[in-house]
Design an enzyme around this catalytic site. Structure first.
Site, mmCIF file in Angstrom:
data_model
loop_
_atom_site.group_PDB
_atom_site.id
_atom_site.type_symbol
_atom_site.label_atom_id
_atom_site.label_comp_id
_atom_site.label_asym_id
_atom_site.label_seq_id
_atom_site.Cartn_x
_atom_site.Cartn_y
_atom_site.Cartn_z
ATOM 1 N N LYS A 121 0.792 -1.230 0.000
ATOM 2 C CA LYS A 121 0.000 0.000 0.000
ATOM 3 C C LYS A 121 0.828 1.286 0.000
ATOM 4 C CE LYS A 121 -3.408 -1.179 -0.536
ATOM 5 N NZ LYS A 121 -3.788 -1.975 -1.744
ATOM 6 N N HIS A 145 6.722 -7.371 -2.482
ATOM 7 C CA HIS A 145 6.578 -6.732 -1.165
ATOM 8 C C HIS A 145 7.580 -7.345 -0.190
ATOM 9 C CE1 HIS A 145 3.116 -4.476 -2.292
ATOM 10 N NE2 HIS A 145 2.220 -5.430 -2.185
ATOM 11 N N SER A 180 -3.999 2.891 4.908
ATOM 12 C CA SER A 180 -4.329 2.266 3.629
ATOM 13 C C SER A 180 -4.348 0.742 3.762
ATOM 14 C CB SER A 180 -3.316 2.713 2.571
ATOM 15 O OG SER A 180 -3.622 2.143 1.325
HETATM 16 S S1 PPS Z 1 -0.647 -2.961 -3.230
HETATM 17 O O1 PPS Z 1 -1.889 -3.763 -3.041
HETATM 18 O O2 PPS Z 1 0.277 -3.138 -2.106
HETATM 19 O O3 PPS Z 1 -0.022 -3.203 -4.516
HETATM 20 O O4 PPS Z 1 -1.154 -1.437 -3.179
HETATM 21 P P1 PPS Z 1 -0.334 -0.166 -3.683
HETATM 22 O O5 PPS Z 1 -0.556 0.010 -5.121
HETATM 23 O O6 PPS Z 1 1.054 -0.234 -3.185
HETATM 24 O O7 PPS Z 1 -1.013 1.011 -2.876
HETATM 25 C C1 PPS Z 1 -2.352 1.385 -3.014
HETATM 26 C C2 PPS Z 1 -2.451 2.815 -2.497
HETATM 27 O O8 PPS Z 1 -1.894 3.692 -3.489
HETATM 28 C C3 PPS Z 1 -2.901 4.606 -3.916
HETATM 29 N N1 PPS Z 1 -2.732 4.940 -5.328
HETATM 30 C C4 PPS Z 1 -2.462 6.180 -5.775
HETATM 31 N N2 PPS Z 1 -2.260 7.331 -5.109
HETATM 32 C C5 PPS Z 1 -2.034 8.434 -5.867
HETATM 33 N N3 PPS Z 1 -2.014 8.443 -7.205
HETATM 34 C C6 PPS Z 1 -2.207 7.302 -7.913
HETATM 35 N N4 PPS Z 1 -2.181 7.307 -9.238
HETATM 36 C C7 PPS Z 1 -2.440 6.097 -7.179
HETATM 37 N N5 PPS Z 1 -2.670 4.809 -7.538
HETATM 38 C C8 PPS Z 1 -2.840 4.120 -6.396
HETATM 39 C C9 PPS Z 1 -4.200 3.856 -3.641
HETATM 40 O O9 PPS Z 1 -5.297 4.722 -3.659
HETATM 41 C C10 PPS Z 1 -3.885 3.266 -2.273
HETATM 42 O O10 PPS Z 1 -3.816 4.264 -1.250
HETATM 43 P P2 PPS Z 1 -5.074 4.706 -0.346
HETATM 44 O O11 PPS Z 1 -4.479 5.642 0.670
HETATM 45 O O12 PPS Z 1 -5.631 3.497 0.278
HETATM 46 O O13 PPS Z 1 -6.017 5.415 -1.251
#
Ligand code: PPS
Length: 306
Positions: A58, A119, A149
């Site tokens: 996340k 991860h 998150s």
């Molecule tokens: S995972 O399942 O571990 O692969 O998730 P990961 O992609 O690492 O993290 C998901 C969080 O990243 C946010 N996210 C973004 N934030 C800003 N801009 C963009 N383009 C974007 N894409 C994904 C996503 O909303 C999750 O964060 P939270 O705080 O829950 O919204």
């Protein structure tokens, strides 16, 4: 994927998907399917041209994977919609009930150079990555937002342990008994190795603050050169709003109930500072005191607000 799509495979397996127990691998709790396949994961030999994208869950993995895919394809949005994120950029260690292909299954069918998500904490990354001098990008996110998150994700993701009935300051995560272990060990592990291993260490907060600057850093690290116009397009295509609407990036490929996006969308808020809506002042104070202790041996410039 040929015969059966990724979504169809998950749909087919969904009856056998539960909140899998965690099993420690060298002290790090991992989903039982991963722990049971650990020997083959550890033995994975990447090609020197493969690129590793490493994160604590996340922290901005999917966002970074999308940026990299667009950079590799000169900002071509259509090509980057050829398949969902986990098929375009396999998740190294993931293993699930059949017929869902594991990360290793997907990697076997792809020609290098591949963009490989993990991860795994630094000490569990297969040594072949460092022996072959693969490039690696690490994305770190401030602990408070990262935990918020992760909490919402564990609520909607049936493969992860139950996070508990309510937020309660993220204690289930602070106990470190979550998949992929302690946030502290994770961010520190890559930080101390970043120079020796030529790891590009990025921060989610910097990406939010100035996506263009960080995309250009990624481009230079990958030895790519794309035009200013293409960079502008990539900034736009990888905005939170556009990725939330992109079915090839928003994890709608994982059907409910495995990812129940009615509980919490995968693309949930995408903000810096959402922790202020979750931590009470007391929880924040307790968290900060523990944070000071855990982080006293390093000086990683995290920002909890921008
Ligand atoms: S995972 O399942 O571990 O692969 O998730 P990961 O992609 O690492 O993290 C998901 C969080 O990243 C946010 N996210 C973004 N934030 C800003 N801009 C963009 N383009 C974007 N894409 C994904 C996503 O909303 C999750 O964060 P939270 O705080 O829950 O919204």
């Amino acid at each position: 994927m040929s015969e059966m799509s990724y979504s169809e495979a998950i749909q087919k397996a969904s009856a056998s998907i539960t909140r899998f127990p965690l099993i420690p691998v060298r002290g790090v709790p991992l989903m039982n399917y991963i722990a049971n396949n650990w020997d083959s994961i550890w033995a994975f030999r990447p090609d020197p041209s493969d690129l590793l994208v490493a994160t604590y869950p996340k922290a901005g993995t999917t966002w970074t994977q999308e940026i990299i895919d667009l950079l590799l394809h000169n900002g071509d949005a259509e090509i980057c919609k050829r398949a969902p994120t986990p098929v375009r950029s396999p998740f190294l260690e993931i293993c699930s009930p059949p017929p869902i292909p594991s990360g290793l299954d997907l990697l076997k069918k792809m020609d290098p150079p591949r963009v490989i998500k993990t991860h795994l904490p630094f000490q569990l990354v297969p040594p072949g990555f460092w022996e072959n001098k693969c490039k690696a990008i690490y994305v770190a996110r401030n602990a408070k937002d990262n935990l918020v998150s992760y909490y919402h994700f564990d609520n909607m993701n049936l493969t992860q342990p139950e996070p508990g009935p309510s937020w309660e300051g993220g204690y289930h995560i602070q106990s470190h008994n979550v998949s992929w272990g302690s946030w502290y060990d994770h961010v520190k592990g890559y930080w101390v190795e970043r120079e020796k291993r030529n790891i590009l260490y990025l921060f989610y907060e910097d990406m939010k603050e100035n996506p263009r600057r960080e995309i250009e850093r990624i481009m230079r690290y990958m030895d790519l050169s794309v035009s200013d116009e293409v960079i502008d397009r990539i900034v736009e295509l990888t905005s939170f709003k556009n990725m939330k609407e992109n079915p090839m990036a928003n994890y709608s490929c994982v059907p409910a109930p495995v990812f129940d996006q009615s509980i919490s969308p995968f693309m949930r808020k995408g903000e810096v500072g959402d922790w202020t809506n979750h931590f009470t002042p007391e929880q924040s104070k307790m968290f900060d005191e523990d944070y000071e202790k855990q982080m006293k041996d390093v000086n990683i410039p995290f920002r909890t607000l921008i």
